[in-house]
Design an enzyme around this catalytic site. Structure first.
Site, PDB file in Angstrom:
ATOM      1  CG  HIS A   1     -17.348  -9.089  -1.376  1.00 39.53           C
ATOM      2  ND1 HIS A   1     -16.877  -9.800  -2.466  1.00 39.53           N
ATOM      3  CD2 HIS A   1     -18.689  -9.370  -1.798  1.00 39.53           C
ATOM      4  CE1 HIS A   1     -17.534 -10.275  -3.155  1.00 39.53           C
ATOM      5  NE2 HIS A   1     -18.795 -10.214  -2.738  1.00 39.53           N
TER       6      HIS A   1
HETATM    7  C1  UD1 Z   1     -23.895  -7.929  -2.738  1.00 40.17           C
HETATM    8  C2  UD1 Z   1     -24.098  -9.403  -3.123  1.00 40.17           C
HETATM    9  C3  UD1 Z   1     -23.057 -10.363  -3.567  1.00 40.17           C
HETATM   10  C4  UD1 Z   1     -22.109  -9.651  -4.420  1.00 40.17           C
HETATM   11  C5  UD1 Z   1     -21.584  -8.144  -3.772  1.00 40.17           C
HETATM   12  C6  UD1 Z   1     -20.774  -7.512  -4.856  1.00 40.17           C
HETATM   13  C7  UD1 Z   1     -26.365 -10.233  -2.414  1.00 40.17           C
HETATM   14  C8  UD1 Z   1     -26.861 -11.560  -1.300  1.00 40.17           C
HETATM   15  N1  UD1 Z   1     -24.968 -10.186  -2.198  1.00 40.17           N
HETATM   16  O1  UD1 Z   1     -23.137  -8.463  -1.658  1.00 40.17           O
HETATM   17  O2  UD1 Z   1     -23.414 -11.532  -4.209  1.00 40.17           O
HETATM   18  O3  UD1 Z   1     -20.973 -10.496  -4.511  1.00 40.17           O
HETATM   19  O4  UD1 Z   1     -22.716  -7.304  -3.629  1.00 40.17           O
HETATM   20  O5  UD1 Z   1     -20.341  -6.506  -4.218  1.00 40.17           O
HETATM   21  O6  UD1 Z   1     -27.037  -9.695  -3.146  1.00 40.17           O
HETATM   22  N2  UD1 Z   1     -22.708  -0.715   0.824  1.00 40.17           N
HETATM   23  C9  UD1 Z   1     -22.360   0.604   0.490  1.00 40.17           C
HETATM   24  N3  UD1 Z   1     -22.552   1.127  -0.687  1.00 40.17           N
HETATM   25  C10 UD1 Z   1     -23.081   0.517  -1.619  1.00 40.17           C
HETATM   26  C11 UD1 Z   1     -23.714  -0.688  -1.376  1.00 40.17           C
HETATM   27  C12 UD1 Z   1     -23.217  -1.431  -0.289  1.00 40.17           C
HETATM   28  O7  UD1 Z   1     -21.689   1.181   1.375  1.00 40.17           O
HETATM   29  O8  UD1 Z   1     -23.457   1.083  -2.878  1.00 40.17           O
HETATM   30  C13 UD1 Z   1     -22.391  -1.382   2.161  1.00 40.17           C
HETATM   31  C14 UD1 Z   1     -23.670  -1.263   3.087  1.00 40.17           C
HETATM   32  O9  UD1 Z   1     -23.186  -1.218   4.398  1.00 40.17           O
HETATM   33  C15 UD1 Z   1     -24.027  -2.511   2.805  1.00 40.17           C
HETATM   34  C16 UD1 Z   1     -23.062  -3.583   2.774  1.00 40.17           C
HETATM   35  O10 UD1 Z   1     -22.126  -2.733   1.829  1.00 40.17           O
HETATM   36  O11 UD1 Z   1     -24.794  -2.930   4.056  1.00 40.17           O
HETATM   37  C17 UD1 Z   1     -23.297  -4.944   2.011  1.00 40.17           C
HETATM   38  O12 UD1 Z   1     -23.928  -4.302   0.740  1.00 40.17           O
HETATM   39  P1  UD1 Z   1     -25.336  -5.556   0.231  1.00 40.17           P
HETATM   40  O13 UD1 Z   1     -25.509  -5.204  -0.953  1.00 40.17           O
HETATM   41  O14 UD1 Z   1     -26.045  -5.947   1.280  1.00 40.17           O
HETATM   42  O15 UD1 Z   1     -24.281  -7.013   0.078  1.00 40.17           O
HETATM   43  P2  UD1 Z   1     -22.864  -6.871  -0.578  1.00 40.17           P
HETATM   44  O16 UD1 Z   1     -21.794  -7.589   0.612  1.00 40.17           O
HETATM   45  O17 UD1 Z   1     -22.053  -5.722  -1.265  1.00 40.17           O
END
Ligand code: UD1
Length: 380
Positions: free
Chosen positions: A222
């Site tokens: 991820h």
């Molecule tokens: C975040 C953390 C990362 C951690 C990871 C675990 C930061 C900078 N990054 O990254 O350190 O390892 O979480 O998962 O804080 N999304 C969904 N549903 C959700 C959450 C996210 O669909 O409940 C999707 C959205 O499209 C979003 C993308 O996942 O844009 C990324 O989510 P985001 O929280 O921005 O970062 P992660 O890659 O999950």
């Protein structure tokens, strides 16, 4: 700006994203269990950085984390917008609760955002999992780690090397406490409840091959550095496809990665009965999948530690790690994203069983208790 000494016994505990949940669960439990002579009232704030059932609610249920007192419901957006929204919505909570301190865990955007709000209001910040450094400033988490540690009053570390990192950055030694790894508290406490992967495979119609398997590999991906660059993602998926010819692979897919695979059309690399793709799994399902895997391939930080605690070989698909103890003492090998290197280490693990490894100091199930005791004395 001054940092006031605590004046009451309420600590705001912050969670936001999936890797925070397994860290906050034992801390909430240990604070709750403190002696009634020195009680600490834990007030749980969820920023809502992760919000899906798969990424959020299931963890609260399985880890029995109390319902948050407040949910800031910030959701997904760019780093700047997400961090700013958390700060904007967290500030009135601090004003209202007037806590003795704000406790943040890990290195996600919620960690730095809430820490920054607190310190600017003169509220002491407690950072659990302080001092880890990858040395890679292109990682958003590395920036979050450095900044959170700089503004924290009490820093709890998971490994001894972290203290050296903090001292080098000018953090006062008296603020640093080696407490151990709270995530391993959760792991050890939940091992008996881990879901048997074969019961999981039996429920999935496309998993026929996996039902009778004794050996499989587990993959998670991820990191933006792996999934947001088309060439890197392609290289990794091609390599996984090749590896699956030797060892079938189970691949629970993070929403970010799922979106990239959809956008790039790279789903074709996964289109084989020897790769089982799944939605993000709950904690107990993931624990069962990890515990029983022949090898884990991952770019997650937490999984590097969990596999070390479980004694399962781990190949880290990154160029560096902020968790060097998993290399020095544990079962982890950093392999990067070069197919030849990944294949070579994978083949070695398949033939030799991989590094023996041992469980690091204080990854013993009592880290949260140590933290709670220190906090109780500190609040005095
Ligand atoms: C975040 C953390 C990362 C951690 C990871 C675990 C930061 C900078 N990054 O990254 O350190 O390892 O979480 O998962 O804080 N999304 C969904 N549903 C959700 C959450 C996210 O669909 O409940 C999707 C959205 O499209 C979003 C993308 O996942 O844009 C990324 O989510 P985001 O929280 O921005 O970062 P992660 O890659 O999950």
């Amino acid at each position: 700006m001054t940092t006031n000494k605590a004046t009451n016994s309420t600590i705001i505990c912050v969670v936001g994203a999936r890797p925070n949940f397994m860290k906050i669960a034992p801390i909430m439990g240990a604070l709750h269990a403190l002696d009634s002579a020195s009680p600490i009232n834990a007030f749980l704030v969820h920023t809502g950085q992760h919000y899906d059932t798969d990424m959020n609610h299931r963890f609260f249920e399985q880890l029995r984390i109390p319902k948050p007192n407040v949910d800031l419901e910030v959701g997904s957006s760019s780093h700047a917008v997400q961090t700013a929204l958390i700060m904007q919505r967290f500030e009135p909570v601090v004003d209202e609760v007037q806590p003795a301190a704000v406790l943040v865990v890990g290195d996600v955007n919620s960690t730095i955002a809430c820490g920054l709000v607190a310190v600017k209001k003169g509220v002491p910040v407690i950072h659990v999992e302080a001092g880890l450094r990858s040395g890679d400033r292109t990682m958003p988490e590395e920036i979050n780690r450095i900044l959170t540690d700089q503004l924290s009053d009490l820093l709890f570390t998971t490994e001894r090397r972290a203290r050296e990192n903090l001292l080098r950055e000018g953090v006062a030694e008296t603020r640093i406490h080696f407490a151990g790894n709270v995530m391993i508290d959760t792991l050890l406490g939940h091992l008996p409840m881990a879901v048997d992967p074969h019961s999981l495979f039996r429920q999935i119609s496309g998993a026929r091959l996996f039902r009778d398997l004794t050996r499989y590999g587990l993959l998670t991906l991820h990191r933006p550095s792996n999934v947001d660059f088309v060439e890197t993602l392609k290289r990794l998926l091609t390599t996984i496809r090749e590896i699956s010819e030797t060892l079938p692979i189970v691949f629970p897919i993070h929403p970010r990665t799922q979106r990239r695979i959809r956008e790039t059309g790279f789903g074709t690399y996964l289109d084989t009965p020897r790769i089982l793709t799944l939605p993000p799994q709950g904690y107990l399902e993931m624990l069962g999948l990890m515990k029983n895997a022949a090898v884990v391939l991952t770019d997650s930080g937490g999984i590097q530690e969990e596999t070390t605690a479980l004694g399962v070989p781990c190949l880290t698909l990154r160029e560096n790690t902020e968790r060097p103890i998993t290399i020095e003492q544990g079962t982890n090998t950093v392999v990067g994203t070069d197919p030849a290197r990944i294949q070579a280490v994978f083949t070695d693990v398949m033939t030799t069983g991989g590094k023996a490894g041992r469980v690091p100091e204080y990854w013993d199930g009592y880290a949260a208790e140590r933290i709670a005791r220190t906090l109780s004395e500190w609040l005095g």
